[in-house]
Design a protein around this motif. Structure first.
Motif, short mmCIF file in Angstrom:
data_model
loop_
_atom_site.label_atom_id
_atom_site.label_comp_id
_atom_site.label_asym_id
_atom_site.label_seq_id
_atom_site.Cartn_x
_atom_site.Cartn_y
_atom_site.Cartn_z
N ASN A 1 26.46 31.40 13.54
CA ASN A 1 27.13 31.90 14.75
C ASN A 1 26.48 31.33 16.01
O ASN A 1 27.15 31.19 17.05
CB ASN A 1 27.10 33.43 14.79
N ALA A 2 25.20 30.99 15.96
CA ALA A 2 24.58 30.33 17.10
C ALA A 2 25.24 28.97 17.34
O ALA A 2 25.49 28.58 18.49
CB ALA A 2 23.09 30.15 16.85
N VAL A 3 25.56 28.28 16.25
CA VAL A 3 26.26 26.99 16.37
C VAL A 3 27.66 27.20 16.93
O VAL A 3 28.12 26.44 17.80
CB VAL A 3 26.30 26.28 15.00
N ILE A 4 28.36 28.24 16.44
CA ILE A 4 29.70 28.54 16.97
C ILE A 4 29.63 28.83 18.47
O ILE A 4 30.48 28.40 19.25
CB ILE A 4 30.34 29.71 16.21
N GLY A 5 28.58 29.56 18.87
CA GLY A 5 28.41 29.83 20.29
C GLY A 5 28.21 28.57 21.10
O GLY A 5 28.75 28.42 22.20
N GLY A 6 27.42 27.63 20.54
CA GLY A 6 27.23 26.35 21.22
C GLY A 6 28.52 25.56 21.33
O GLY A 6 28.82 24.99 22.40
#
Length: 322
Positions: free
Chosen positions: A121-126
């Motif tokens: 989800n950190a990647v999705i946020g990025g």
């Protein structure tokens, strides 16, 4: 020379958490999962979604927020930093699950699943930042956060159970009703993202794209789904009394009804008052609490008893010396 231990195995060899510590570690991950959802909403509601205009850095030249980015940059960067606190809570749950004696492999897997969801989800946020707060990726970011909340609640529940095969506590039709509530409530959350994606509070003061429909129509569909969930929850509360379900299961149904009624009231008030930011934030918190209640109700439909240690039989010599 023995085999080289992994860091987790080395900790597990030296430490055994109590059942209370294990439950607290799992609960910490639940609390942080809710907090990251609410603070993520605060980023959007304050127009700070692009406060840091790139990812993983905050600017092209700075890893952290700069004074030029103002309070919006500080809010966005603060939410990013909160991910590390969330990761620490999930890490504590992983270590506690791995260190339990005997080792509970399935519980450890549930705890590790939280870690991988946080990272993804950190990647999705990025990606969401890179795409200028595209409403579809914003919705995906929110739903992934709810996936984390789901796994965290399951881990918390399993931490208080044993590892035996699950056995039902209520008749099969009642368990099917609980799954109907779960599916419908999940759909309700998804429909909520369609209201957000088409409506106000796009997350930034710039020209952010919106989903291609009228947000009031999406809100009406969302409200219909909410009424369906309320009807199913009321039916569950009545059915559990008829079948004389365990007290804790009936309490879960009652809790869900209370949260749904409060959440519905907040939803209607915010709709008729122009969707003020504070009420939207409270509604997002209510969404998380509703989903926790739904998952806990579904999990209470079956049980895995914790095995009690056997008391060793006293020998004749021990009895004679007593």
């Amino acid at each position: 020379m023995g085999p080289v231990l992994t860091p987790l195995a080395s900790i597990a060899r030296r430490w055994t958490p109590s059942p209370r510590t294990l439950r607290r570690a799992a609960l910490a991950a639940v609390v942080m999962s809710v907090l990251i959802i609410v603070t993520g909403g605060a980023v959007r509601l304050t127009g700070s979604g692009l406060g840091c205009d790139t990812w993983p850095k905050c600017t092209d030249d700075s890893l952290i927020v700069t004074p030029e980015q103002g309070y919006r940059g500080a809010i966005e960067f603060g939410n990013r930093m909160l991910t590390y606190v969330l990761s620490a809570a999930v890490g504590w749950a992983i270590v506690a699950a791995r260190s339990t004696k005997p080792w509970r492999r399935n519980l450890t897997r549930w705890a590790w699943a939280q870690f991988w969801i946080v990272m993804s989800n950190a990647v999705i946020g990025g990606i969401t930042v890179w795409m200028g707060l595209n409403p579809w990726t914003v919705a995906g970011h929110f739903l992934a956060a709810n996936s984390l909340l789901t796994v965290a609640v399951i881990t918390w529940h399993r931490a208080g159970e044993g590892d035996t095969a699950a056995r039902p506590r209520v008749p099969r039709p009642v368990r099917k009703l609980s799954w109907a509530i779960t599916v419908t409530a999940g759909l309700l959350i998804v429909l909520g993202t369609t209201v957000t994606g088409a409506g106000k509070h796009a997350g930034d003061s710039s020209d952010v794209p919106r989903m291609p429909w009228d947000w009031t129509n999406a809100a009406h569909v969302h409200a219909i789904a909410a009424w369906v969930v309320c009807a199913l929850a009321l039916a569950m509360w009545l059915v559990l009394r008829v079948v004389d379900a365990p007290d804790d299961t009936r309490a879960r149904a009652r809790d869900l009804l209370v949260v749904l009624l409060a959440q519905g009231a907040i939803g209607y008030v915010q709709y008729f008052t122009g969707v003020p930011e504070l009420l939207v934030a409270v509604h997002m918190l209510g969404s998380s609490l509703m989903w926790i209640a739904v998952v806990r109700l579904a999990l209470s439909m079956r049980e895995r008893p914790v095995p009690t240690p056997e008391i060793p039989a006293q020998t004749d010599s021990a009895l004679a010396s007593a």
